[in-house]
Design a protein around this motif. Structure first.
Motif, PDB file in Angstrom:
ATOM      1  N   THR A 188       0.843  -1.195   0.000  1.00 47.52           N
ATOM      2  CA  THR A 188       0.000   0.000   0.000  1.00 47.52           C
ATOM      3  C   THR A 188       0.880   1.248   0.000  1.00 47.52           C
ATOM      4  O   THR A 188       2.072   1.177   0.310  1.00 47.52           O
ATOM      5  N   MET A 189       0.271   2.376  -0.337  1.00 46.24           N
ATOM      6  CA  MET A 189       0.970   3.658  -0.308  1.00 46.24           C
ATOM      7  C   MET A 189       0.546   4.427   0.939  1.00 46.24           C
ATOM      8  O   MET A 189      -0.643   4.637   1.175  1.00 46.24           O
ATOM      9  N   HIS A 190       1.534   4.793   1.751  1.00 46.95           N
ATOM     10  CA  HIS A 190       1.271   5.568   2.960  1.00 46.95           C
ATOM     11  C   HIS A 190       2.155   6.803   2.956  1.00 46.95           C
ATOM     12  O   HIS A 190       3.277   6.767   2.449  1.00 46.95           O
ATOM     13  N   LYS A 191       1.667   7.873   3.566  1.00 43.05           N
ATOM     14  CA  LYS A 191       2.538   9.021   3.763  1.00 43.05           C
ATOM     15  C   LYS A 191       3.589   8.680   4.813  1.00 43.05           C
ATOM     16  O   LYS A 191       3.341   7.907   5.740  1.00 43.05           O
ATOM     17  N   VAL A 192       4.787   9.259   4.641  1.00 39.26           N
ATOM     18  CA  VAL A 192       5.812   9.121   5.672  1.00 39.26           C
ATOM     19  C   VAL A 192       5.226   9.622   6.987  1.00 39.26           C
ATOM     20  O   VAL A 192       4.597  10.675   7.043  1.00 39.26           O
ATOM     21  N   GLN A 193       5.430   8.863   8.062  1.00 42.46           N
ATOM     22  CA  GLN A 193       4.787   9.173   9.332  1.00 42.46           C
ATOM     23  C   GLN A 193       5.651  10.042  10.234  1.00 42.46           C
ATOM     24  O   GLN A 193       6.882   9.936  10.236  1.00 42.46           O
ATOM     25  N   VAL A 194       4.979  10.895  11.003  1.00 45.04           N
ATOM     26  CA  VAL A 194       5.623  11.609  12.104  1.00 45.04           C
ATOM     27  C   VAL A 194       5.138  10.938  13.385  1.00 45.04           C
ATOM     28  O   VAL A 194       3.961  11.055  13.753  1.00 45.04           O
ATOM     29  N   VAL A 195       6.027  10.200  14.036  1.00 46.07           N
ATOM     30  CA  VAL A 195       5.677   9.462  15.251  1.00 46.07           C
ATOM     31  C   VAL A 195       6.187  10.238  16.455  1.00 46.07           C
ATOM     32  O   VAL A 195       7.380  10.543  16.550  1.00 46.07           O
ATOM     33  N   GLU A 196       5.291  10.578  17.364  1.00 44.13           N
ATOM     34  CA  GLU A 196       5.665  11.390  18.521  1.00 44.13           C
ATOM     35  C   GLU A 196       5.991  10.511  19.718  1.00 44.13           C
ATOM     36  O   GLU A 196       5.223   9.619  20.078  1.00 44.13           O
ATOM     37  N   LEU A 197       7.139  10.759  20.316  1.00 44.22           N
ATOM     38  CA  LEU A 197       7.582  10.012  21.487  1.00 44.22           C
ATOM     39  C   LEU A 197       7.352  10.879  22.727  1.00 44.22           C
ATOM     40  O   LEU A 197       8.025  11.891  22.917  1.00 44.22           O
ATOM     41  N   PRO A 198       6.405  10.503  23.587  1.00 44.60           N
ATOM     42  CA  PRO A 198       6.141  11.302  24.794  1.00 44.60           C
ATOM     43  C   PRO A 198       7.324  11.276  25.751  1.00 44.60           C
ATOM     44  O   PRO A 198       8.054  10.290  25.829  1.00 44.60           O
ATOM     45  N   VAL A 199       7.493  12.363  26.498  1.00 47.52           N
ATOM     46  CA  VAL A 199       8.612  12.449  27.445  1.00 47.52           C
ATOM     47  C   VAL A 199       8.565  11.310  28.461  1.00 47.52           C
ATOM     48  O   VAL A 199       9.584  10.754  28.836  1.00 47.52           O
TER      49      VAL A 199
ATOM     50  N   HIS B 220      10.003   3.617  11.618  1.00 44.78           N
ATOM     51  CA  HIS B 220      10.884   3.144  10.545  1.00 44.78           C
ATOM     52  C   HIS B 220      10.526   3.832   9.228  1.00 44.78           C
ATOM     53  O   HIS B 220       9.369   3.878   8.840  1.00 44.78           O
ATOM     54  N   ARG B 221      11.520   4.387   8.561  1.00 38.41           N
ATOM     55  CA  ARG B 221      11.369   5.111   7.295  1.00 38.41           C
ATOM     56  C   ARG B 221      10.555   6.404   7.470  1.00 38.41           C
ATOM     57  O   ARG B 221      10.046   6.956   6.501  1.00 38.41           O
ATOM     58  N   GLY B 222      10.451   6.860   8.717  1.00 35.43           N
ATOM     59  CA  GLY B 222       9.688   8.074   8.974  1.00 35.43           C
ATOM     60  C   GLY B 222      10.451   9.027   9.873  1.00 35.43           C
ATOM     61  O   GLY B 222      11.681   9.032   9.916  1.00 35.43           O
ATOM     62  N   ILE B 223       9.702   9.832  10.602  1.00 35.77           N
ATOM     63  CA  ILE B 223      10.273  10.837  11.494  1.00 35.77           C
ATOM     64  C   ILE B 223       9.865  10.515  12.927  1.00 35.77           C
ATOM     65  O   ILE B 223       8.681  10.333  13.219  1.00 35.77           O
ATOM     66  N   LEU B 224      10.844  10.441  13.806  1.00 41.15           N
ATOM     67  CA  LEU B 224      10.576  10.248  15.233  1.00 41.15           C
ATOM     68  C   LEU B 224      10.726  11.602  15.908  1.00 41.15           C
ATOM     69  O   LEU B 224      11.814  12.174  15.947  1.00 41.15           O
ATOM     70  N   TYR B 225       9.618  12.120  16.418  1.00 42.37           N
ATOM     71  CA  TYR B 225       9.606  13.455  17.016  1.00 42.37           C
ATOM     72  C   TYR B 225       9.595  13.351  18.535  1.00 42.37           C
ATOM     73  O   TYR B 225       8.727  12.704  19.123  1.00 42.37           O
ATOM     74  N   VAL B 226      10.565  14.005  19.164  1.00 40.89           N
ATOM     75  CA  VAL B 226      10.676  13.998  20.621  1.00 40.89           C
ATOM     76  C   VAL B 226      10.602  15.436  21.120  1.00 40.89           C
ATOM     77  O   VAL B 226      11.561  16.208  20.971  1.00 40.89           O
TER      78      VAL B 226
ATOM     79  N   THR C 281      14.377   9.438  10.966  1.00 41.20           N
ATOM     80  CA  THR C 281      14.933  10.782  11.118  1.00 41.20           C
ATOM     81  C   THR C 281      14.515  11.306  12.487  1.00 41.20           C
ATOM     82  O   THR C 281      13.325  11.362  12.800  1.00 41.20           O
ATOM     83  N   LEU C 282      15.493  11.667  13.303  1.00 41.32           N
ATOM     84  CA  LEU C 282      15.221  12.110  14.662  1.00 41.32           C
ATOM     85  C   LEU C 282      15.055  13.632  14.686  1.00 41.32           C
ATOM     86  O   LEU C 282      15.958  14.373  14.285  1.00 41.32           O
ATOM     87  N   VAL C 283      13.889  14.082  15.125  1.00 40.32           N
ATOM     88  CA  VAL C 283      13.616  15.511  15.270  1.00 40.32           C
ATOM     89  C   VAL C 283      13.290  15.784  16.729  1.00 40.32           C
ATOM     90  O   VAL C 283      12.365  15.183  17.294  1.00 40.32           O
ATOM     91  N   GLY C 284      14.064  16.657  17.341  1.00 38.72           N
ATOM     92  CA  GLY C 284      13.853  16.973  18.748  1.00 38.72           C
ATOM     93  C   GLY C 284      13.658  18.461  18.958  1.00 38.72           C
ATOM     94  O   GLY C 284      14.226  19.285  18.235  1.00 38.72           O
TER      95      GLY C 284
END
Length: 347
Positions: free
Chosen positions: A97-108, A141-147, A186-189
């Motif tokens: 399937t086709m999905h948009k790259v995800q932004v996954v938020e990691l809670p503190v 995986h293959r997305g953005i991990l937002y902290v 990709t790690l975004v903090g």
């Protein structure tokens, strides 16, 4: 149920350096993420969460929550199906399937089990079978991990992120079960420096670093208020009004991704990058490599096939501030253009 809309990325006033750093990481995930430092109320979290609407689509194997690409190793795909209790389909007939790259938020306050993954205890108690419940790293995986407030993370969670960011793999070891899956993200903090600094080991994992502050121009501050009020009054209408700009940005990002592999950089410019890093005492070679990748990505973003001196200057300003050990930032930035002279013209 009323739909909740995300404030559009293109409607954010100012903060151009922050927006550029985020866009460059979308174009080229190999830049390795960005750390956004600044006081509260400067649109840090708003910008990151708004990325979801402009991220490109990717092919994902359906039926398992690991965001695997169809060209992943067959054994990896088989294991991911097996440990989550799914039968492995014919490798030649995988549903994609086709999905948009995800932004996954990691809670503190996230626990290690929530981040890494754990044993599905409910299933084990009911059936006696061991099955893995994937964590946030699988979704990222293959997305953005937002902290958000990354500087307040527990040390053991930081260690997990460091290991996964370095290896591109996450390992779950629970109750006699050991399982590894790809975790390239990709790690975004974001952080407020007044609340404490980051450990140097984690700081260096961010490819780029930007500092954001409040906008000084009164007219721009009025625009911020007007747009926020309009968004809160009618989210759907406001987002619809900005859809055109968002679509143009998404198209430009896709074009830059396609152009990036053909962008070239001269050996003279590489030498300039090396001298920049040596002058300020950057440890190791990560800084040099990140500057090179960032400069090439900036050239692609601008629609050029060749890196110029201005691209390197901008890359240095984004990639070195958090790597300086010997002297302050204001003494750091070398004018690479004055040393080399540009060898690239705009196409």
């Amino acid at each position: 149920m009323k739909k909740n809309y995300t404030y559009p990325f293109t409607a954010i006033v100012g903060q151009e350096e922050m927006k550029l750093a985020l866009i460059l990481n979308i174009i080229n995930p190999a830049i390795s993420g960005v750390l956004i430092r600044g006081e509260k109320g400067t649109a840090k979290s708003t910008a990151v969460r708004a990325l979801a609407d402009i991220l490109p689509e990717i092919e994902v194997i359906a039926g398992i929550p690991f965001n695997l690409a169809p060209d992943e190793d067959d054994e990896t795909i088989r294991e991911c199906f097996t440990v989550t209790g799914h039968a492995m389909p014919d490798p030649d007939n995988l549903e994609v399937t086709m999905h948009k790259v995800q932004v996954v938020e990691l809670p503190v306050g996230a626990t290690e089990d929530r981040v890494v993954g754990t044993l599905d205890l409910e299933h084990a108690l009911k059936t006696g079978e061991k099955r893995i419940e994937p964590g946030l790293l699988a979704a990222a995986h293959r997305g953005i991990l937002y902290v958000d407030e990354v500087n307040l993370l527990d040390d053991h969670v930081v260690d997990v992120l460091l290991d996964s960011a370095a290896m591109g793999v996450n390992t779950i070891e629970r109750e006699g079960v050991s399982f590894s899956h790809p975790a390239r993200f990709t790690l975004v903090g974001t952080m407020n420096p007044e609340e404490g600094e980051l450990r140097p080991q984690l700081l260096d994992r961010f490819g780029l670093c930007v500092h954001v502050g409040g906008i000084a121009d009164p007219q721009d501050r009025v625009t911020v208020m007007e747009r926020r009020f309009a968004f809160e009054q009618d989210q759907e209408r406001f987002c619809s009004e900005w859809q055109g700009e968002s679509s143009k940005l998404a198209e430009r990002i896709v074009a830059a991704r396609e152009l990036y592999p053909s962008v070239t950089i001269s050996r003279e410019h590489l030498l300039g990058i090396a001298k920049s890093c040596l002058k300020v005492g950057v440890d190791g070679h990560r800084g040099d490599i990140i500057i090179m990748k960032t400069a090439k990505t900036i050239a692609a973003w601008e629609g050029r096939h060749c890196v110029g001196s201005d691209d390197i200057d901008r890359a240095v300003a984004l990639a070195l501030p958090h790597r300086i050990r010997r002297q302050p930032l204001q003494d750091m930035v070398m004018d690479v253009g004055s040393l080399l002279g540009s060898k690239c013209t705009t196409n």
